[in-house]
Write a protein that holds these residues in place. Structure first.
Motif: not given
Length: 297
Positions: A84-87, A111-114, A205-209, A211-219
């Motif tokens: 959930t971090g980023s640059v 990937r998926g962050h920031g 994963r919705l909260v991650g996307r 609320g935390l700007r983190t898109r998480i793979d579901s697989e």
């Protein structure tokens, strides 16, 4: 010790990286930012665009055409953030600022962050992102590159150190894992149970996307990546430093001890009194000591 195959971040991901995977070719579209820093976009070997920032640190008069005056003799630290971090997160920028007093620094968003594309595989394909960042540091002229990873990023630098050791442009000359897990699917603490909810449940994963700007793979992972404790066995002869706080609420002290035991004489273990988890908890003193180790190991 007995190796185990459990670990931290739940199931997300796609196929794992293996030593035979195609080498990463970073394709940069650079633009200068404030001061001497350079912000760019890298392209991983599986086609994901990754945002990255280069700060020359001790390098004087850099030219951003693939070379930098004096860069060959300056260590570059590539910083791999936690889940959930980023640059651009404050804790990442703070750590990069401390490191820049001792070395050149590359930061990037997994990937998926920031602002990076793709979806987080929570430690699996992220080794490709790190490989692209290391290759970029070398393309700027740095002959010596050290990877420093926090939490999820710690697991990534361990696996990268093992899997890319034979690739001159993408390998790390030394590895630092801070607050890293030793094994996958670990649920022994309340914070890690929350992480598993975030990763494995659609609502999480919705909260991650959002609320935390983190898109998480579901697989789910298929196959399961090399566990960090097994990766630690394979990093030598590159130096390895393991840093962990004795108040880490995510991973108890058996994790860093397992990593150090697996690595054997090739590793140093620092158990930091009063320190919590990852880049948010690492104070300036710890970060400075890490940077000093990175440039001298």
């Amino acid at each position: 010790m007995t190796s185990v195959s459990e670990g931290p971040f739940g199931r997300s991901a796609v196929s794992s990286v293996t030593p035979g995977a195609p080498r990463t070719t970073p394709r940069a579209a650079p633009r200068t930012t404030s001061g001497a820093a350079l912000r760019t976009a890298l392209r991983t070997d599986d086609g994901v665009r990754i945002e990255a920032v280069y700060e020359p640190g001790a390098v004087e008069g850099p030219s951003f055409d693939g070379t930098a005056e004096g860069a060959a003799d300056v260590t570059a630290i590539v910083l791999a953030h936690g889940f959930t971090g980023s640059v651009d997160r404050p804790a990442v920028r703070r750590a990069a600022g401390v490191f820049a007093g001792r070395a050149a620094v590359v930061t990037f968003s997994f990937r998926g962050h920031g602002g990076s594309d793709g979806r987080s595989t929570v430690g699996d394909r992220e080794v490709r992102d790190l490989a692209a960042a290391v290759a970029w540091a070398r393309s700027l002229g740095h002959r010596r590159v050290v990877t420093v990873g926090f939490s999820m990023g710690g697991s990534v630098v361990l696996r990268h150190g093992a899997l890319y050791a034979e690739r001159p442009e993408e390998r790390a000359d030394a590895v630092v894992a801070v607050s890293a897990p030793a094994r996958w699917f670990y649920r022994g603490t309340a914070p890690m149970r929350r992480v598993h909810w975030l990763v494995t449940r659609p609502t999480g994963r919705l909260v991650g996307r959002y609320g935390l700007r983190t898109r998480i793979d579901s697989e789910q992972w298929d196959p399961v990546p090399l566990p960090p404790v097994e990766a630690a066995r394979r990093i030598a002869p590159a130096p390895l430093l393991i840093v962990h706080g004795d108040r880490d609420a995510y991973f108890p002290l058996d994790h860093p001890r397992s990593l150090a035991e697996a690595a054997g004489e090739g590793a140093e273990l620092w158990l930091e009194p009063g320190m919590g988890h990852a880049e948010n908890a690492a104070d300036e003193n710890v970060l400075t000591r890490i940077a000093d180790w990175a440039v001298t190991a």
